[in-house]
Design a protein around this motif. Structure first.
Motif, PDB file in Angstrom:
ATOM      1  N   THR A   1      49.585  37.639  41.876  1.00 26.92           N
ATOM      2  CA  THR A   1      50.823  37.297  41.380  1.00 26.92           C
ATOM      3  C   THR A   1      51.965  38.419  41.948  1.00 26.92           C
ATOM      4  O   THR A   1      53.263  37.756  41.880  1.00 26.92           O
ATOM      5  CB  THR A   1      50.847  37.342  39.904  1.00 26.92           C
ATOM      6  N   SER A   2      51.501  39.595  42.144  1.00 26.06           N
ATOM      7  CA  SER A   2      52.567  40.317  42.713  1.00 26.06           C
ATOM      8  C   SER A   2      52.974  40.302  43.875  1.00 26.06           C
ATOM      9  O   SER A   2      53.970  40.691  44.318  1.00 26.06           O
ATOM     10  CB  SER A   2      52.100  41.910  42.244  1.00 26.06           C
ATOM     11  N   GLN A   3      52.108  39.385  44.678  1.00 30.45           N
ATOM     12  CA  GLN A   3      52.470  39.169  46.243  1.00 30.45           C
ATOM     13  C   GLN A   3      52.893  37.404  46.478  1.00 30.45           C
ATOM     14  O   GLN A   3      53.316  37.572  47.521  1.00 30.45           O
ATOM     15  CB  GLN A   3      51.336  39.410  46.838  1.00 30.45           C
ATOM     16  N   VAL A   4      53.036  36.864  45.421  1.00 32.24           N
ATOM     17  CA  VAL A   4      53.522  35.274  45.729  1.00 32.24           C
ATOM     18  C   VAL A   4      54.388  35.080  44.675  1.00 32.24           C
ATOM     19  O   VAL A   4      54.649  35.559  43.725  1.00 32.24           O
ATOM     20  CB  VAL A   4      52.283  34.467  46.049  1.00 32.24           C
ATOM     21  N   ASP A   5      55.295  34.053  45.143  1.00 32.73           N
ATOM     22  CA  ASP A   5      56.146  33.404  44.071  1.00 32.73           C
ATOM     23  C   ASP A   5      55.459  32.463  43.100  1.00 32.73           C
ATOM     24  O   ASP A   5      55.897  32.381  42.176  1.00 32.73           O
ATOM     25  CB  ASP A   5      57.354  32.861  44.770  1.00 32.73           C
ATOM     26  N   LEU A   6      54.515  31.699  43.587  1.00 30.37           N
ATOM     27  CA  LEU A   6      53.724  30.731  42.737  1.00 30.37           C
ATOM     28  C   LEU A   6      52.384  30.746  43.257  1.00 30.37           C
ATOM     29  O   LEU A   6      51.763  30.975  44.327  1.00 30.37           O
ATOM     30  CB  LEU A   6      54.300  29.400  43.199  1.00 30.37           C
ATOM     31  N   LEU A   7      51.570  30.978  42.011  1.00 28.49           N
ATOM     32  CA  LEU A   7      50.158  31.213  42.241  1.00 28.49           C
ATOM     33  C   LEU A   7      49.342  29.946  41.684  1.00 28.49           C
ATOM     34  O   LEU A   7      49.458  29.714  40.292  1.00 28.49           O
ATOM     35  CB  LEU A   7      49.399  32.566  41.780  1.00 28.49           C
ATOM     36  N   PHE A   8      48.486  29.326  42.510  1.00 26.27           N
ATOM     37  CA  PHE A   8      47.605  28.374  42.057  1.00 26.27           C
ATOM     38  C   PHE A   8      46.127  28.948  41.822  1.00 26.27           C
ATOM     39  O   PHE A   8      45.963  29.573  42.752  1.00 26.27           O
ATOM     40  CB  PHE A   8      47.520  26.903  42.888  1.00 26.27           C
ATOM     41  N   ILE A   9      45.392  28.478  40.517  1.00 26.95           N
ATOM     42  CA  ILE A   9      43.990  28.925  40.525  1.00 26.95           C
ATOM     43  C   ILE A   9      43.262  27.480  40.355  1.00 26.95           C
ATOM     44  O   ILE A   9      43.438  26.753  39.393  1.00 26.95           O
ATOM     45  CB  ILE A   9      44.030  29.747  39.261  1.00 26.95           C
ATOM     46  N   ALA A  10      42.293  27.224  41.356  1.00 28.43           N
ATOM     47  CA  ALA A  10      41.421  26.116  41.366  1.00 28.43           C
ATOM     48  C   ALA A  10      40.340  26.597  40.775  1.00 28.43           C
ATOM     49  O   ALA A  10      39.610  27.342  41.054  1.00 28.43           O
ATOM     50  CB  ALA A  10      41.301  25.784  42.810  1.00 28.43           C
ATOM     51  N   ILE A  11      39.795  26.033  39.558  1.00 26.74           N
ATOM     52  CA  ILE A  11      38.644  26.164  38.816  1.00 26.74           C
ATOM     53  C   ILE A  11      37.675  25.019  39.056  1.00 26.74           C
ATOM     54  O   ILE A  11      38.138  23.962  38.854  1.00 26.74           O
ATOM     55  CB  ILE A  11      38.876  26.245  37.341  1.00 26.74           C
ATOM     56  N   TYR A  12      36.598  25.464  39.702  1.00 25.45           N
ATOM     57  CA  TYR A  12      35.581  24.346  40.084  1.00 25.45           C
ATOM     58  C   TYR A  12      34.824  24.011  38.627  1.00 25.45           C
ATOM     59  O   TYR A  12      34.313  25.143  38.237  1.00 25.45           O
ATOM     60  CB  TYR A  12      34.611  24.934  41.210  1.00 25.45           C
TER      61      TYR A  12
END
Length: 160
Positions: free
Chosen positions: A25-36
């Motif tokens: 989160t400190s490196q991007v503007d938007l973070l997606f987390i894909a939970i399998y």
């Protein structure tokens, strides 16, 4: 715009995952987390695991994904195809992970930078915790530990 993606099972959600997400989160503007959703690995529903993460990181975008195939380098193309199916035209610029395994090929196919956050600071994995929850319980928040134990006990009861 920098858009990140983290792929995982998050079984259970532990301090190492938290560190990975904080770094991402400190490196991007938007973070997606894909939970399998991995019923072959755990009986903890994906929505429960999503709630664990959302409680700590409310600004992340969590997507529950069906497990479309096996994991490993030979399946990287399947992963990429599935990511495109789930995320459509969203340009993933950064793929974050605590391990390289097959993610190098996935990042390359997505045209994304692979950012490895080493496990040296918080040396634990979900596999270690699942194998010996008592030994690694200090890597879990109390709420996660309590709920994880509930699901583990339920699984034991269902096998009796």
């Amino acid at each position: 715009m920098k858009t990140g993606l983290i792929l995982g099972k998050f079984v259970p959600f532990h301090k190492g995952h938290e560190h990975l997400i904080q770094e991402a989160t400190s490196q991007v503007d938007l973070l997606f987390i894909a939970i399998y959703n991995r019923p072959d690995v755990t009986n903890v529903p994906a929505f429960v695991r999503a709630n664990w993460i959302q409680a700590k990181f409310p600004d992340t975008q969590i997507v529950i994904c069906q497990n479309p195939h096996q994991f490993g380098p030979e399946h990287s193309r399947l992963h990429v195809d599935y990511i495109y199916k789930v995320f459509g035209e969203t340009a993933i610029t950064h793929l974050f992970s605590g391990e390289t395994d097959h993610r190098e090929a996935i990042a390359k196919s997505l045209g994304a930078d692979l950012v490895i956050i080493p496990r040296t600071e918080i040396p634990v994995s979900g596999t270690q915790i699942r194998t010996n929850p008592e030994k690694y319980k200090n890597y879990l928040d109390l709420d996660v530990l309590t709920e994880y134990n509930h699901w583990q006990n339920q699984a034991k009861e269902n096998t009796l």
